[in-house]
Scaffold this motif. Structure first.
Motif, PDB file in Angstrom:
ATOM      1  N   ARG A 141      -6.091  -2.013  -5.780  1.00  0.00           N
ATOM      2  CA  ARG A 141      -5.425  -0.903  -5.072  1.00  0.00           C
ATOM      3  C   ARG A 141      -5.145   0.269  -6.011  1.00  0.00           C
ATOM      4  O   ARG A 141      -5.413   1.416  -5.695  1.00  0.00           O
ATOM      5  N   ASP A 165       0.844   4.183  -2.810  1.00  0.00           N
ATOM      6  CA  ASP A 165       0.541   5.583  -2.466  1.00  0.00           C
ATOM      7  C   ASP A 165       1.670   6.513  -2.913  1.00  0.00           C
ATOM      8  O   ASP A 165       1.417   7.589  -3.467  1.00  0.00           O
ATOM      9  N   THR A 223       0.821  -1.215   0.000  1.00  0.00           N
ATOM     10  CA  THR A 223       0.000   0.000   0.000  1.00  0.00           C
ATOM     11  C   THR A 223       0.853   1.263   0.000  1.00  0.00           C
ATOM     12  O   THR A 223       0.562   2.224  -0.727  1.00  0.00           O
TER      13      THR A 223
END
Ligand code: NDP
Ligand code: 8X3
Length: 261
Positions: A124, A73, A69
Motif C-alpha cells: 500500500r 492516504d 487505506t
C-alpha cells in the motif's frame, strides 16, 4: 564516500519503537528530514522530540496504520503537503504474532494481521509513493525483510511466509524500476532485541526475554546503521540486500547460548 541526506525527505513506517525508531534517528543524524508514522502516537511524539533535539529539524509525526487505506492516504497526503516530495521510503512496520505450528493455531486473526501489515501494508505504501520517488530524481525504497524471508522455521510458517513475500516483492520492484531513478534495497536482520518478541508473544515479557537469553542479539541501532549506510551510498550504488545476524546466530534457529541457557 557517502552522500548526505541534506535536503532529502525520508518516510519511516513503524517508527514508534525498535528498528523504525532507531532508523528515523539515524537518518535524521545523516541530514534527512523525517516523516514518521505508527499507530501509537504518544510513543511517536517522544521519538519526534528526540529527532528534533538531535537534528534541530522538526519531523512530521503522524498516526499511521498501514493496514488501513484511509490512514495511509491521509498520512501520504500530509507528507506531500508539508514537504512536497519524498526521496526515501523505509517500509519497516511489521510483526510476528505467535509461534505455533500451523495446525495448532486456535484462530486465524493473527495470520490475517501479519499478512495485512507485513505484506499489504508494505504494498500500500509502495504503490502510492513510487511516482513521488521517481519524481524526486533520487528515490530509494528500503524494505525490512528478515532472515525469516530466507529460511522458514517451525512455528514461523506465516511470519516467514510474509517475509518470503517481502523478498519477492522487493526483487520484482527492482526489476520494475530498472532505468528509473529509484534504488531498491532489502535489509534482512536476524534476531534483534526490540519489542518484536513482546508483540509476538502477546505481551508475555518472560517468554520474550527467553528468546535472547544467554546470547547477544543485535540492537535496533545495528540495523539502523546498515540502513543509513545503504541510503547514503552514491546514487548510482544500489545495495540489493543485506543479511545481518548477531555473531551468536547462524541460520534461522541456530543460536549459541552461554551460561547454561
Ligand atoms: P517493534 O515491535 O519494536 O516495532 C514494530 C513497529 O511497527 C512499531 O513501531 C509498531 O508501531 C509498528 N507497527 C505495527 N503495526 C503497524 C501498523 N499496522 N501500522 C503502522 N505501524 C505498525 O519490532 P521491530 O523494530 O523489531 O520490527 C520492525 C521490523 O523489523 C518488522 O518488519 C519486523 O518484522 C522486522 N524484523 C525484526 C527482527 C527482530 O528480530 N526484531 C528481525 C528481522 C526483521 P505501533 O504499534 O505504534 O503501530
Ligand atoms: C525476525 C527474526 O528469527 O524471529 O524476523 O524470525 S525471527
Amino acid at each position: 564516500m557517502g552522500i548526505s541526506g541534506r535536503g532529502k525527505i525520508a518516510i519511516v513506517t513503524g517508527a514508534s519503537s525498535g528498528i523504525g525508531e532507531a532508523t528515523a534517528i539515524a537518518l535524521a543524524e545523516a541530514g534527512f528530514q523525517l516523516a514518521v508514522g505508527a499507530r501509537r502516537v504518544e510513543k511517536l511524539s517522544a521519538v519526534a522530540t528526540e529527532i528534533e533535539r538531535i537534528s534541530g529539524s522538526k519531523p512530521l509525526a503522524l498516526a499511521l496504520d498501514v493496514t488501513d487505506t484511509q490512514s495511509v492516504d491521509a498520512f501520504i497526503a500530509a507528507v506531500l503537503e508539508r514537504f512536497g516530495k519524498v526521496h526515501v521510503l523505509v517500509n519497516n512496520a511489521g510483526k510476528a504474532l505467535g509461534r505455533d505450528p500451523i495446525d495448532e493455531v486456535a484462530n486465524e486473526a493473527d495470520w490475517q494481521e501479519m499478512l495485512d501489515t507485513n505484506v499489504m501494508g508494505l504494498l500500500r505504501m509502495t504503490r502510492r509513493l513510487v511516482p513521488h520517488l521517481i519524481a524526486s530524481g533520487e528515490g530509494h525504497i528500503v524494505n525490512i525483510g528478515s532472515t525469516a524471508g530466507h529460511e522458514a522455521y517451525a512455528g514461523g510458517g506465516v511470519y516467514c511466509g510474509t517475509k518470503f513475500a517481502v523478498r519477492a516483492i522487493t526483487g520484482a520492484l527492482r526489476q520494475e524500476l530498472l532505468g528509473k531513478p529509484v534504488r531498491v534495497t532489502s535489509i534482512d536482520p536476524g534476531m534483534v532485541e526490540t519489542e518484536f518478541s513482546i508483540v509476538r508473544f502477546h505481551g508475555d515479557k518472560a517468554r520474550a526475554d527467553a528468546v535472547y537469553a544467554g546470547m547477544r542479539p543485535l540492537t535496533a541501532a545495528d540495523i539502523a546503521d546498515c540502513i543509513a549506510f545503504a541510503v547514503t551510498r552514491p546514487v548510482h550504488v544500489n545495495i540489493d540486500d543485506m543479511i545481518i545476524t548477531s555473531i551468536d546466530q547462524a541460520g534461522a534457529t541456530r543460536v549459541a547460548r552461554r551460561d547454561g541457557q
